[in-house]
Scaffold this active site. Structure first.
Site, short mmCIF file in Angstrom:
data_model
loop_
_atom_site.label_atom_id
_atom_site.label_comp_id
_atom_site.label_asym_id
_atom_site.label_seq_id
_atom_site.Cartn_x
_atom_site.Cartn_y
_atom_site.Cartn_z
N ARG A 1 50.12 91.78 90.64
CA ARG A 1 49.29 91.49 89.48
C ARG A 1 48.36 90.30 89.70
O ARG A 1 47.33 90.20 89.06
CB ARG A 1 50.18 91.21 88.27
CG ARG A 1 50.95 92.42 87.76
CD ARG A 1 51.88 92.08 86.62
NE ARG A 1 52.97 91.22 87.08
CZ ARG A 1 53.21 90.00 86.64
NH1 ARG A 1 52.41 89.45 85.73
NH2 ARG A 1 54.23 89.30 87.10
N VAL B 1 69.73 86.08 94.80
CA VAL B 1 68.66 85.68 95.72
C VAL B 1 67.81 84.64 95.00
O VAL B 1 67.32 84.90 93.90
CB VAL B 1 67.77 86.86 96.13
CG1 VAL B 1 66.76 86.41 97.20
CG2 VAL B 1 68.59 88.03 96.62
N VAL C 1 52.02 97.56 87.97
CA VAL C 1 52.64 98.88 88.17
C VAL C 1 52.97 99.57 86.85
O VAL C 1 53.20 100.79 86.82
CB VAL C 1 53.92 98.81 89.05
CG1 VAL C 1 53.59 98.37 90.46
CG2 VAL C 1 54.98 97.92 88.41
N LYS D 1 68.29 99.07 86.67
CA LYS D 1 68.65 99.08 88.10
C LYS D 1 69.65 100.19 88.42
O LYS D 1 69.68 100.69 89.55
CB LYS D 1 69.19 97.71 88.50
CG LYS D 1 68.09 96.64 88.58
CD LYS D 1 66.98 97.03 89.55
CE LYS D 1 65.96 95.92 89.75
NZ LYS D 1 64.90 96.29 90.71
N THR E 1 53.31 89.32 95.80
CA THR E 1 52.76 87.98 95.59
C THR E 1 53.79 86.87 95.70
O THR E 1 53.42 85.69 95.71
CB THR E 1 52.09 87.89 94.20
OG1 THR E 1 53.03 88.29 93.20
CG2 THR E 1 50.86 88.78 94.14
N TYR F 1 68.56 95.36 81.65
CA TYR F 1 68.22 95.14 83.06
C TYR F 1 69.16 95.95 83.95
O TYR F 1 68.71 96.63 84.89
CB TYR F 1 68.30 93.66 83.42
CG TYR F 1 68.06 93.41 84.89
CD1 TYR F 1 66.81 93.67 85.46
CD2 TYR F 1 69.08 92.95 85.72
CE1 TYR F 1 66.59 93.48 86.82
CE2 TYR F 1 68.86 92.75 87.07
CZ TYR F 1 67.61 93.02 87.62
OH TYR F 1 67.39 92.83 88.97
#
Length: 254
Positions: free
Chosen positions: A34, A186, A61, A157, A11, A153
């Site tokens: 979602r 990013v 998910v 990862k 999305t 986090y």
């Protein structure tokens, strides 16, 4: 039927950029996320621009039953997935471990690790049956090093990095290629999600340097996917020129 790419978290950001790029390359698309309204808008935009078929499946998910039901309810022709891009992921909060929020931890673990597993289990079995496939796992520089207040986090990862290697080993005999792409900074909705809608704080993350954009990562993914069938790129770490490590960024303050 054309080749098919299934993209989670389509999305916005990297997922959306991948949708446009793979449509440009002639892939039919299964887009998941979602936010159904965004999926419908994206599908409409792609349909008007490219001559490809687009199927959408709106689910979180983190919800195993929703993942399994939505994917298994796709028509059989749509289960001939050539490329899976496990893009759905997020970071929430930026606190030292002793101040961490339980809800933030669970959201990151459930999305970044368990969600990736739920989708991969279903689709990898399709690929085994089809005797072909390519799985792209979106990791992070946070999966290669740990930075202050990144604790959980970074742990999620690092898990993606390990799962990528595990998939490569387990799926080797089936000829399924597996690649991890680990981006640095990013500019997407990532920081806005991490700071729970604080757009000003999110914007400051990218002050003074030129970050990557979603298209950069989509093109990197396409480079890996478009290699000859005998070539597997195990992993790629991609950062802006101004970034050397997760925390070492040269910012022009002039």
């Amino acid at each position: 039927m054309a080749k098919i790419a299934l993209i989670t978290g389509a999305t916005a950001g990297i997922g959306e950029a991948c949708a446009y790029l793979f449509a440009r390359e002639g892939y039919d698309l299964i887009l998941t996320g979602r936010r159904r309204e965004r999926l419908e808008k994206l599908a409409s935009a792609i349909n008007s621009q490219y001559n490809v078929e687009v199927a959408i499946a709106s689910f979180d998910v983190r919800n195993r039953d929703a993942v399994v039901d939505n994917l298994n309810n796709l028509p059989d022709d749509w289960k001939k997935v050539d490329v899976l891009i496990n893009n759905a992921g997020l970071s929430q909060g930026l606190d030292p471990i002793q101040n961490g929020d339980y809800g933030d931890w669970e959201t990151m673990i459930d999305t970044n690790i368990k969600g990736l597993l739920y989708v991969s289990k279903v689709v990898s079995n399709w690929m085994i049956a089809n005797k072909t496939g390519y799985i792209i796992n979106i990791g992070s520089i946070a999966g290669k090093e740990v930075y202050p207040n990144g604790n959980v986090y970074c742990a999620t990862k690092h898990a993606v990095d390990a799962l990528n290697k595990g998939m490569r080993v387990d799926l080797l005999q089936h000829g399924i290629r597996v690649t991890a792409v680990h981006p640095g900074a990013v500019e997407t909705e990532f920081s806005e999600v991490r700071f729970k809608g604080d757009t000003e704080r999110a914007k400051k993350v990218y002050d003074g340097f030129e970050p990557l954009v979603a298209q950069d990562i989509a093109e990197t993914i396409w480079f890996a996917v478009s290699r000859p069938a005998h070539v597997n790129i195990n992993e790629l770490v991609v950062m802006p020129t101004a970034q050397a490590t997760a925390t070492n960024i040269f910012r022009n303050t002039n």
